[in-house]
Design a protein around this motif. Structure first.
Motif, short mmCIF file in Angstrom:
data_model
loop_
_atom_site.label_atom_id
_atom_site.label_comp_id
_atom_site.label_asym_id
_atom_site.label_seq_id
_atom_site.Cartn_x
_atom_site.Cartn_y
_atom_site.Cartn_z
N ASP A 16 -25.70 31.44 -26.52
CA ASP A 16 -26.24 32.79 -26.60
C ASP A 16 -26.07 33.39 -27.99
O ASP A 16 -26.80 34.29 -28.37
CB ASP A 16 -25.55 33.70 -25.59
CG ASP A 16 -25.72 33.21 -24.16
OD1 ASP A 16 -26.87 32.88 -23.79
OD2 ASP A 16 -24.73 33.14 -23.44
N TYR A 32 -25.96 34.89 -35.18
CA TYR A 32 -27.34 34.75 -34.70
C TYR A 32 -27.35 34.88 -33.18
O TYR A 32 -26.52 34.28 -32.52
CB TYR A 32 -27.92 33.40 -35.12
CG TYR A 32 -27.94 33.21 -36.62
CD1 TYR A 32 -29.02 33.66 -37.36
CD2 TYR A 32 -26.87 32.61 -37.28
CE1 TYR A 32 -29.03 33.51 -38.74
CE2 TYR A 32 -26.88 32.46 -38.66
CZ TYR A 32 -27.97 32.91 -39.38
OH TYR A 32 -27.97 32.76 -40.75
N ASP A 57 -29.46 34.89 -29.36
CA ASP A 57 -30.59 34.52 -28.51
C ASP A 57 -30.43 35.31 -27.22
O ASP A 57 -29.85 34.85 -26.25
CB ASP A 57 -30.61 33.02 -28.22
CG ASP A 57 -31.75 32.60 -27.30
OD1 ASP A 57 -32.64 33.43 -27.04
OD2 ASP A 57 -31.73 31.46 -26.83
N ASN A 113 -32.63 36.55 -24.98
CA ASN A 113 -33.43 36.25 -23.78
C ASN A 113 -33.35 34.78 -23.37
O ASN A 113 -34.09 34.36 -22.50
CB ASN A 113 -34.88 36.69 -23.97
CG ASN A 113 -35.54 35.99 -25.13
OD1 ASN A 113 -34.98 35.07 -25.71
ND2 ASN A 113 -36.74 36.42 -25.47
N GLU A 114 -32.46 34.02 -23.99
CA GLU A 114 -32.16 32.63 -23.61
C GLU A 114 -33.39 31.73 -23.57
O GLU A 114 -33.54 30.91 -22.68
CB GLU A 114 -31.44 32.60 -22.27
CG GLU A 114 -30.13 33.33 -22.30
CD GLU A 114 -29.42 33.31 -20.98
OE1 GLU A 114 -29.77 32.50 -20.12
OE2 GLU A 114 -28.51 34.12 -20.80
N ASP A 115 -34.25 31.87 -24.58
CA ASP A 115 -35.42 31.00 -24.67
C ASP A 115 -35.24 29.92 -25.72
O ASP A 115 -36.16 29.15 -26.00
CB ASP A 115 -36.68 31.80 -24.95
CG ASP A 115 -36.64 32.52 -26.29
OD1 ASP A 115 -35.60 32.47 -26.98
OD2 ASP A 115 -37.66 33.13 -26.65
N GLY A 116 -34.05 29.85 -26.34
CA GLY A 116 -33.78 28.84 -27.34
C GLY A 116 -34.20 29.23 -28.74
O GLY A 116 -34.09 28.43 -29.66
N HIS A 117 -34.64 30.48 -28.92
CA HIS A 117 -35.06 30.96 -30.23
C HIS A 117 -34.20 32.15 -30.64
O HIS A 117 -33.79 32.96 -29.81
CB HIS A 117 -36.52 31.40 -30.21
CG HIS A 117 -37.48 30.28 -29.97
ND1 HIS A 117 -37.32 29.36 -28.98
CD2 HIS A 117 -38.61 29.93 -30.59
CE1 HIS A 117 -38.32 28.50 -28.99
NE2 HIS A 117 -39.12 28.82 -29.97
N VAL A 118 -33.95 32.29 -31.93
CA VAL A 118 -33.16 33.41 -32.44
C VAL A 118 -33.95 34.70 -32.28
O VAL A 118 -35.10 34.79 -32.70
CB VAL A 118 -32.79 33.18 -33.92
CG1 VAL A 118 -32.12 34.41 -34.51
CG2 VAL A 118 -31.89 31.97 -34.05
N ASP A 119 -33.32 35.70 -31.65
CA ASP A 119 -33.95 37.01 -31.47
C ASP A 119 -33.50 38.01 -32.52
O ASP A 119 -34.16 39.00 -32.77
CB ASP A 119 -33.62 37.57 -30.08
CG ASP A 119 -34.19 36.71 -28.98
OD1 ASP A 119 -35.36 36.30 -29.09
OD2 ASP A 119 -33.47 36.45 -28.01
N TYR A 167 -30.10 38.80 -35.76
CA TYR A 167 -28.84 38.40 -36.37
C TYR A 167 -28.19 39.62 -37.01
O TYR A 167 -28.83 40.61 -37.32
CB TYR A 167 -29.04 37.29 -37.39
CG TYR A 167 -29.89 37.65 -38.59
CD1 TYR A 167 -29.30 38.05 -39.78
CD2 TYR A 167 -31.27 37.57 -38.53
CE1 TYR A 167 -30.08 38.38 -40.88
CE2 TYR A 167 -32.05 37.90 -39.62
CZ TYR A 167 -31.45 38.29 -40.79
OH TYR A 167 -32.22 38.62 -41.87
N SER A 218 -33.81 42.19 -36.39
CA SER A 218 -34.59 41.57 -35.32
C SER A 218 -35.58 40.61 -35.95
O SER A 218 -36.08 40.85 -37.04
CB SER A 218 -35.35 42.62 -34.52
OG SER A 218 -34.46 43.47 -33.86
#
Length: 83
Positions: A39, A55, A57, A59-65, A67, A82
């Motif tokens: 996370d 960093y 994530d 929404n747990e989609d594997g992408h940085v939301d 930092y 963001s």
């Protein structure tokens, strides 16, 4: 690598990595909901014991939301971004 079970339920909540063997963790990986997906990842680039950048994530989609950064080294995030 060192694993931490912060709530003592047998599942790793965080792990630290000391890549160069100097006794300081350069990265810390957090799994807040214990689903096996990171996370947040904290980076301590100057070995002062504080994460300079974290960093997220959310929404747990594997992408940085987003930092955050600690620009003055006091251990508190000064800026949030963001992506």
């Amino acid at each position: 690598m060192t694993d931490y079970d912060l709530n003592h339920d047998g599942v790793t909540d965080a792990e630290t990595h000391d890549y160069n063997g100097d006794g300081y963790s350069e990265t810390t990986v957090y799994d807040r909901n214990e689903d096996g997906v990171a996370d947040a990842v904290g980076v301590d680039s100057n070995a002062d014991g504080y994460n300079d950048t974290v960093y997220y994530d959310d929404n747990e989609d594997g992408h940085v939301d987003g930092y955050s950064t600690d620009t003055n080294g006091n251990g508190v995030a000064d800026t949030y971004h963001s992506v």
